[in-house]
Scaffold this active site. Structure first.
Site, PDB file in Angstrom:
ATOM      1  N   LYS A  75       0.841  -1.217   0.000  1.00 52.36           N
ATOM      2  CA  LYS A  75       0.000   0.000   0.000  1.00 52.36           C
ATOM      3  C   LYS A  75       0.872   1.262   0.000  1.00 52.36           C
ATOM      4  CE  LYS A  75      -2.706  -1.442   3.567  1.00 52.36           C
ATOM      5  NZ  LYS A  75      -2.168  -2.827   3.738  1.00 52.36           N
ATOM      6  N   ALA A  80      14.366  -7.201   2.127  1.00 52.50           N
ATOM      7  CA  ALA A  80      15.087  -5.923   1.950  1.00 52.50           C
ATOM      8  C   ALA A  80      14.234  -4.818   1.326  1.00 52.50           C
ATOM      9  CB  ALA A  80      16.380  -6.094   1.172  1.00 52.50           C
ATOM     10  N   ALA A  81      12.912  -5.026   1.241  1.00 57.09           N
ATOM     11  CA  ALA A  81      12.038  -3.954   0.717  1.00 57.09           C
ATOM     12  C   ALA A  81      12.137  -2.734   1.634  1.00 57.09           C
ATOM     13  CB  ALA A  81      10.594  -4.441   0.644  1.00 57.09           C
ATOM     14  N   GLY A  82      11.988  -2.988   2.946  1.00 55.93           N
ATOM     15  CA  GLY A  82      12.041  -1.891   3.918  1.00 55.93           C
ATOM     16  C   GLY A  82      13.422  -1.240   3.929  1.00 55.93           C
ATOM     17  N   ASP A  83      14.474  -2.053   3.793  1.00 52.97           N
ATOM     18  CA  ASP A  83      15.847  -1.522   3.810  1.00 52.97           C
ATOM     19  C   ASP A  83      16.095  -0.639   2.591  1.00 52.97           C
ATOM     20  OD1 ASP A  83      16.224  -3.104   6.068  1.00 52.97           O
ATOM     21  OD2 ASP A  83      17.040  -4.781   4.925  1.00 52.97           O
ATOM     22  N   THR A 125      13.075  -3.749  -5.846  1.00 50.80           N
ATOM     23  CA  THR A 125      13.634  -4.794  -4.962  1.00 50.80           C
ATOM     24  C   THR A 125      12.694  -5.996  -4.838  1.00 50.80           C
ATOM     25  OG1 THR A 125      14.909  -3.172  -3.739  1.00 50.80           O
ATOM     26  CG2 THR A 125      14.407  -5.216  -2.581  1.00 50.80           C
ATOM     27  N   ARG A 184      12.683  -8.887  -7.446  1.00 53.39           N
ATOM     28  CA  ARG A 184      13.884  -9.698  -7.655  1.00 53.39           C
ATOM     29  C   ARG A 184      14.174 -10.510  -6.396  1.00 53.39           C
ATOM     30  NH1 ARG A 184      17.176  -4.203  -9.235  1.00 53.39           N
ATOM     31  NH2 ARG A 184      16.129  -3.800 -11.196  1.00 53.39           N
TER      32      ARG A 184
HETATM   33  P1  ATP Z   1      10.731  -6.289   4.594  1.00 47.86           P
HETATM   34  O1  ATP Z   1      10.852  -6.709   6.032  1.00 47.86           O
HETATM   35  O2  ATP Z   1      10.036  -7.284   3.713  1.00 47.86           O
HETATM   36  O3  ATP Z   1      12.021  -5.805   4.009  1.00 47.86           O
HETATM   37  P2  ATP Z   1       9.174  -4.203   5.719  1.00 47.86           P
HETATM   38  O4  ATP Z   1       8.149  -5.023   6.428  1.00 47.86           O
HETATM   39  O5  ATP Z   1      10.228  -3.553   6.508  1.00 47.86           O
HETATM   40  O6  ATP Z   1       9.800  -5.015   4.525  1.00 47.86           O
HETATM   41  P3  ATP Z   1       7.146  -3.044   4.053  1.00 47.86           P
HETATM   42  O7  ATP Z   1       6.212  -2.095   4.663  1.00 47.86           O
HETATM   43  O8  ATP Z   1       6.637  -4.409   3.747  1.00 47.86           O
HETATM   44  O9  ATP Z   1       8.462  -3.039   4.922  1.00 47.86           O
HETATM   45  O10 ATP Z   1       7.705  -2.474   2.671  1.00 47.86           O
HETATM   46  C1  ATP Z   1       8.559  -1.352   2.595  1.00 47.86           C
HETATM   47  C2  ATP Z   1       8.281  -0.611   1.307  1.00 47.86           C
HETATM   48  O11 ATP Z   1       8.539  -1.484   0.197  1.00 47.86           O
HETATM   49  C3  ATP Z   1       6.831  -0.174   1.151  1.00 47.86           C
HETATM   50  O12 ATP Z   1       6.622   1.069   1.776  1.00 47.86           O
HETATM   51  C4  ATP Z   1       6.684  -0.147  -0.351  1.00 47.86           C
HETATM   52  O13 ATP Z   1       7.198   1.059  -0.879  1.00 47.86           O
HETATM   53  C5  ATP Z   1       7.587  -1.282  -0.831  1.00 47.86           C
HETATM   54  N1  ATP Z   1       6.852  -2.536  -1.028  1.00 47.86           N
HETATM   55  C6  ATP Z   1       6.738  -3.573  -0.162  1.00 47.86           C
HETATM   56  N2  ATP Z   1       5.976  -4.556  -0.677  1.00 47.86           N
HETATM   57  C7  ATP Z   1       5.596  -4.128  -1.904  1.00 47.86           C
HETATM   58  C8  ATP Z   1       4.783  -4.693  -2.939  1.00 47.86           C
HETATM   59  N3  ATP Z   1       4.213  -5.904  -2.813  1.00 47.86           N
HETATM   60  N4  ATP Z   1       4.593  -3.952  -4.065  1.00 47.86           N
HETATM   61  C9  ATP Z   1       5.174  -2.734  -4.212  1.00 47.86           C
HETATM   62  N5  ATP Z   1       5.945  -2.155  -3.282  1.00 47.86           N
HETATM   63  C10 ATP Z   1       6.165  -2.830  -2.130  1.00 47.86           C
HETATM   64  O1  RIB Z   2      15.689  -6.837   6.053  1.00 48.98           O
HETATM   65  C1  RIB Z   2      16.214  -7.932   5.370  1.00 48.98           C
HETATM   66  C2  RIB Z   2      17.400  -8.493   6.103  1.00 48.98           C
HETATM   67  O2  RIB Z   2      16.983  -8.987   7.367  1.00 48.98           O
HETATM   68  C3  RIB Z   2      18.073  -9.674   5.424  1.00 48.98           C
HETATM   69  O3  RIB Z   2      19.059  -9.288   4.492  1.00 48.98           O
HETATM   70  C4  RIB Z   2      18.607 -10.500   6.590  1.00 48.98           C
HETATM   71  O4  RIB Z   2      20.009 -10.457   6.700  1.00 48.98           O
HETATM   72  C5  RIB Z   2      17.936  -9.914   7.837  1.00 48.98           C
HETATM   73  O5  RIB Z   2      18.841  -9.214   8.581  1.00 48.98           O
END
Ligand code: ATP
Ligand code: RIB
Length: 304
Positions: free
Chosen positions: A228, A253-256, A287, A290
């Site tokens: 979202k 690594a989406a959040g990272d 991210t 992939r």
């Molecule tokens: P993760 O732990 O998987 O790295 P997270 O839980 O820290 O992620 P999320 O809120 O899931 O963080 O995602 C971080 C950002 O990545 C979101 O704000 C969004 O921009 C992008 N994102 C995550 N999932 C999607 C998706 N399915 N489609 C498009 N963008 C996404």
């Molecule tokens: O946020 C993703 C990361 O969480 C992975 O790369 C893994 O090493 C864990 O630390």
């Protein structure tokens, strides 16, 4: 968004061991994998790679162990062009490792062995004080010792350098001492609920959670909400910046990526927060399409 920032990340370096499966194994179940691979990871290192690939000048403060995984991680981060003067190789410590299972729905489950990440001390941080003082932003997460993060943020605060806390993985109790020196916090939905006790389901509950975080003295709040997008609340302005619509295969690594990319373009007074979030959303949308953590993080020329 012309000026690129100088970022110092304090935090974790992990070697990720990923297993791809059709569906998450249930307790007691044995199954075949679709693929296994090793790649660079660790929340801290991933955030640094995202910032550097978005062309911010990036330094790292952290540690690896004196082993093969550590050598491999140092080599990978060096190839990225990340400043590694603040990275120690600790004797008799194992480099951090993460064991990641990813299923066909793109869901993951991660178990971390902290190793050297958990041995890094405030005294080490003190040695690399100048890196922090010369930064626009200092970023930290919860995969290394809290004491070193507190130390780094205190040094930053004294030098007027803005601090960004990614409270992940979630902690039941975050020390007030750390929150007092945090300028911006970036939790996801689960971390927000653990931090505030508020389940975020809509914009009203996101705002309520953000208000609670502001009451702790934190100037800017971003709550990432997966597919979202991300909610922000700063200086009386709030809203949701929608995510890009893509097909996610692995959200590791989406959040990272979001935090690293965002910090590379963010202004020191947070005045372009919504615009920087859009950039972070775009980077993380690549991210998630992939596999792997660091291999999936995009470069500036892939972003508009
Ligand atoms: P993760 O732990 O998987 O790295 P997270 O839980 O820290 O992620 P999320 O809120 O899931 O963080 O995602 C971080 C950002 O990545 C979101 O704000 C969004 O921009 C992008 N994102 C995550 N999932 C999607 C998706 N399915 N489609 C498009 N963008 C996404
Ligand atoms: O946020 C993703 C990361 O969480 C992975 O790369 C893994 O090493 C864990 O630390």
């Amino acid at each position: 968004m012309n000026k690129m920032n100088t970022i110092t990340v304090i935090g974790s370096i992990n070697l990720d061991r990923t297993i791809r499966v059709k569906q998450m194994p249930k307790p007691g179940e044995t199954m075949h994998t679709k693929e296994i691979f090793s790649a660079g990871g660790g929340k801290g290192a991933n955030q640094a790679v995202a910032a550097k690939r978005a062309e911010a000048k990036t330094n790292f403060i952290g540690a690896v162990g004196n082993d093969e995984a550590g050598e491999m991680m140092l080599e990978l981060l060096k190839e990225e062009g990340i400043g590694l003067a603040g990275v120690e190789t600790l004797e008799k410590q194992a480099t951090g490792q993460a064991y990641i299972i990813v299923d066909d729905q793109g869901e993951n489950s991660i178990t971390i062995h902290s190793g050297a990440n958990n041995t890094f001390t405030p005294e080490h941080v003190e040695e690399y004080k100048e890196l922090i003082e010369a930064s626009d932003f200092v970023i930290a997460q919860f995969e290394s010792t809290l004491e070193s993060t507190i130390k780094a943020f205190k040094i930053a605060r004294k030098a007027n350098v803005k601090t960004i806390l990614n409270p992940a993985p979630a902690l039941e109790k975050v020390p007030t001492e750390l929150l007092e020196v945090t300028d911006m916090i970036v939790p996801n939905e689960t971390e927000t609920e653990i931090l505030t006790g508020i389940k975020v389901t809509d914009e009203a509950s996101l705002k309520e959670a953000a208000d609670q975080l502001h009451q702790l003295g934190i100037e800017a709040v971003i709550i990432t909400i997966g597919s979202k997008g991300a909610f922000y609340d700063v200086a009386g302005h709030s809203g949701i910046v929608p995510a890009f619509k893509v097909h996610a295969v692995d959200t590791t690594a989406a959040g990272d990526t979001f935090i690293g990319a965002l910090s590379s373009v963010l202004k020191n007074d947070f005045s372009n927060l919504a615009e920087a979030i859009k950039f972070g959303n775009q980077a993380s949308s690549l991210t998630v399409q992939r596999f792997g953590a660091q291999p999936s993080i995009p470069y500036k020329n892939e972003l508009v």
